[in-house]
Design a protein around this motif. Structure first.
Motif, PDB file in Angstrom:
ATOM      1  N   UNK A   5       0.845  -1.196   0.000  1.00 48.05           N
ATOM      2  CA  UNK A   5       0.000   0.000   0.000  1.00 48.05           C
ATOM      3  C   UNK A   5       0.881   1.246   0.000  1.00 48.05           C
ATOM      4  N   UNK A   6       0.374   2.313  -0.591  1.00 50.49           N
ATOM      5  CA  UNK A   6       1.031   3.609  -0.518  1.00 50.49           C
ATOM      6  C   UNK A   6       0.404   4.347   0.664  1.00 50.49           C
ATOM      7  N   UNK A   7       1.269   4.850   1.546  1.00 51.04           N
ATOM      8  CA  UNK A   7       0.822   5.575   2.732  1.00 51.04           C
ATOM      9  C   UNK A   7       1.500   6.935   2.726  1.00 51.04           C
ATOM     10  N   UNK A   8       0.746   7.981   3.024  1.00 51.54           N
ATOM     11  CA  UNK A   8       1.324   9.319   3.129  1.00 51.54           C
ATOM     12  C   UNK A   8       1.565   9.634   4.601  1.00 51.54           C
ATOM     13  N   UNK A   9       2.807   9.947   4.929  1.00 50.21           N
ATOM     14  CA  UNK A   9       3.184  10.311   6.295  1.00 50.21           C
ATOM     15  C   UNK A   9       3.426  11.809   6.352  1.00 50.21           C
ATOM     16  N   UNK A  10       2.987  12.424   7.420  1.00 54.48           N
ATOM     17  CA  UNK A  10       3.268  13.838   7.615  1.00 54.48           C
ATOM     18  C   UNK A  10       4.576  13.941   8.389  1.00 54.48           C
ATOM     19  N   UNK A  11       5.610  14.415   7.709  1.00 56.86           N
ATOM     20  CA  UNK A  11       6.924  14.565   8.322  1.00 56.86           C
ATOM     21  C   UNK A  11       7.199  16.057   8.409  1.00 56.86           C
ATOM     22  N   UNK A  12       7.289  16.560   9.651  1.00 56.20           N
ATOM     23  CA  UNK A  12       7.386  17.998   9.900  1.00 56.20           C
ATOM     24  C   UNK A  12       8.411  18.709   9.025  1.00 56.20           C
ATOM     25  N   UNK A  13       9.620  18.184   8.965  1.00 57.42           N
ATOM     26  CA  UNK A  13      10.718  18.877   8.287  1.00 57.42           C
ATOM     27  C   UNK A  13      10.571  18.903   6.768  1.00 57.42           C
ATOM     28  N   UNK A  14       9.953  17.878   6.208  1.00 58.25           N
ATOM     29  CA  UNK A  14       9.900  17.771   4.755  1.00 58.25           C
ATOM     30  C   UNK A  14       8.498  17.890   4.190  1.00 58.25           C
ATOM     31  N   UNK A  24       5.183   6.628   1.140  1.00 58.82           N
ATOM     32  CA  UNK A  24       6.000   5.417   1.233  1.00 58.82           C
ATOM     33  C   UNK A  24       5.155   4.224   0.793  1.00 58.82           C
ATOM     34  N   UNK A  25       5.830   3.160   0.401  1.00 56.26           N
ATOM     35  CA  UNK A  25       5.158   1.909   0.087  1.00 56.26           C
ATOM     36  C   UNK A  25       5.522   0.923   1.181  1.00 56.26           C
ATOM     37  N   UNK A  26       4.508   0.270   1.721  1.00 54.65           N
ATOM     38  CA  UNK A  26       4.725  -0.699   2.780  1.00 54.65           C
ATOM     39  C   UNK A  26       3.675  -1.794   2.675  1.00 54.65           C
ATOM     40  N   UNK A  27       3.853  -2.836   3.477  1.00 49.92           N
ATOM     41  CA  UNK A  27       2.872  -3.919   3.478  1.00 49.92           C
ATOM     42  C   UNK A  27       1.621  -3.476   4.229  1.00 49.92           C
ATOM     43  N   UNK A  28       0.547  -4.230   4.056  1.00 51.49           N
ATOM     44  CA  UNK A  28      -0.747  -3.860   4.642  1.00 51.49           C
ATOM     45  C   UNK A  28      -0.707  -3.832   6.170  1.00 51.49           C
ATOM     46  N   UNK A  29       0.049  -4.731   6.771  1.00 54.19           N
ATOM     47  CA  UNK A  29       0.132  -4.779   8.232  1.00 54.19           C
ATOM     48  C   UNK A  29       0.754  -3.495   8.776  1.00 54.19           C
ATOM     49  N   UNK A  30       1.869  -3.096   8.192  1.00 52.06           N
ATOM     50  CA  UNK A  30       2.530  -1.867   8.629  1.00 52.06           C
ATOM     51  C   UNK A  30       1.660  -0.651   8.336  1.00 52.06           C
ATOM     52  N   UNK A  85       4.572   5.826  12.805  1.00 47.93           N
ATOM     53  CA  UNK A  85       5.240   6.894  13.552  1.00 47.93           C
ATOM     54  C   UNK A  85       6.749   6.669  13.612  1.00 47.93           C
ATOM     55  N   UNK A  86       7.160   5.416  13.803  1.00 49.98           N
ATOM     56  CA  UNK A  86       8.594   5.087  13.815  1.00 49.98           C
ATOM     57  C   UNK A  86       9.237   5.359  12.467  1.00 49.98           C
ATOM     58  N   UNK A  87       8.529   5.026  11.403  1.00 43.37           N
ATOM     59  CA  UNK A  87       9.048   5.281  10.059  1.00 43.37           C
ATOM     60  C   UNK A  87       9.159   6.786   9.816  1.00 43.37           C
ATOM     61  N   UNK A  88       8.150   7.555  10.228  1.00 44.47           N
ATOM     62  CA  UNK A  88       8.194   9.018  10.070  1.00 44.47           C
ATOM     63  C   UNK A  88       9.370   9.598  10.850  1.00 44.47           C
ATOM     64  N   UNK A  89       9.617   9.096  12.044  1.00 41.60           N
ATOM     65  CA  UNK A  89      10.750   9.576  12.847  1.00 41.60           C
ATOM     66  C   UNK A  89      12.076   9.246  12.160  1.00 41.60           C
ATOM     67  N   UNK A  90      12.180   8.073  11.575  1.00 44.77           N
ATOM     68  CA  UNK A  90      13.383   7.692  10.830  1.00 44.77           C
ATOM     69  C   UNK A  90      13.606   8.654   9.657  1.00 44.77           C
ATOM     70  N   UNK A  91      12.532   8.991   8.939  1.00 45.64           N
ATOM     71  CA  UNK A  91      12.639   9.924   7.811  1.00 45.64           C
ATOM     72  C   UNK A  91      13.086  11.296   8.312  1.00 45.64           C
ATOM     73  N   UNK A  92      12.531  11.748   9.443  1.00 46.54           N
ATOM     74  CA  UNK A  92      12.948  13.037  10.031  1.00 46.54           C
ATOM     75  C   UNK A  92      14.440  13.020  10.356  1.00 46.54           C
ATOM     76  N   UNK A  93      14.899  11.946  10.997  1.00 41.26           N
ATOM     77  CA  UNK A  93      16.313  11.831  11.349  1.00 41.26           C
ATOM     78  C   UNK A  93      17.201  11.858  10.109  1.00 41.26           C
ATOM     79  N   UNK A  94      16.811  11.113   9.084  1.00 42.19           N
ATOM     80  CA  UNK A  94      17.598  11.099   7.843  1.00 42.19           C
ATOM     81  C   UNK A  94      17.633  12.483   7.198  1.00 42.19           C
ATOM     82  N   UNK A  95      16.507  13.187   7.221  1.00 46.28           N
ATOM     83  CA  UNK A  95      16.454  14.533   6.656  1.00 46.28           C
ATOM     84  C   UNK A  95      17.392  15.463   7.422  1.00 46.28           C
TER      85      UNK A  95
END
Length: 144
Positions: free
Chosen positions: A87-96, A101-107, A115-125
């Motif tokens: 599935x395609x999921x849209x995450x709201x990431x403050x900085x960007x 993202x594309x992920x499985x249905x469970x995630x 939320x963990x994935x969004x935090x990882x994206x924030x850290x990478x940014x």
């Protein structure tokens, strides 16, 4: 093996997904999708994906409509994972801003994991911006 991973008949999951899209999508959108995914699918099949430079958001005049970009991402995910439950999921990431993202249905249905994935994206940014600043001060290219 879950039902989403079982290839039906002799076809690969990605072939089945493309057949479904051919029926469901507008003809022109399907042509745009195939033009985008064919080089990627070929690279995956030839095991040379690491040498492929591919972006869904080129920023040019020939930019794909969002719906087609989402389907391109799902086709590629299906080819890579062999799963049909992506599935395609849209995450709201403050900085960007919003990030798709594309992920499985469970995630996709787990707000804690998202939320963990969004935090990882924030850290990478933040890390990327920090490195960009160091490169700029050092006189190095900043377009990474």
């Amino acid at each position: 093996m879950s039902d989403s991973e079982i290839p039906h008949g002799d076809g690969r999951p990605v072939d089945m997904y493309l057949d479904l899209l051919r029926i469901r999508m507008d003809t022109e959108d399907y042509r745009l999708l195939m033009r985008a995914v064919e080089p990627v699918l070929e690279a995956i099949e030839e095991e040379r994906l690491s040498s492929l430079d591919f972006a869904l958001d080129s920023g040019g005049d020939d930019e794909l409509p969002q719906e087609v970009r989402d389907e391109v991402a799902l086709v590629i995910a299906t080819a890579v994972t062999g799963r049909l439950d992506n599935e395609v999921v849209e995450l709201d990431v403050d900085d960007t801003g919003p990030v798709r993202i594309v992920t499985d249905a469970t995630t996709a249905s787990d707000p804690i994991r998202l939320g963990e994935i969004a935090e990882y994206i924030r850290d990478r940014h933040r890390q990327t911006e920090e490195l960009r600043g160091i490169a700029e001060v050092s006189g190095l290219p900043t377009d990474f």
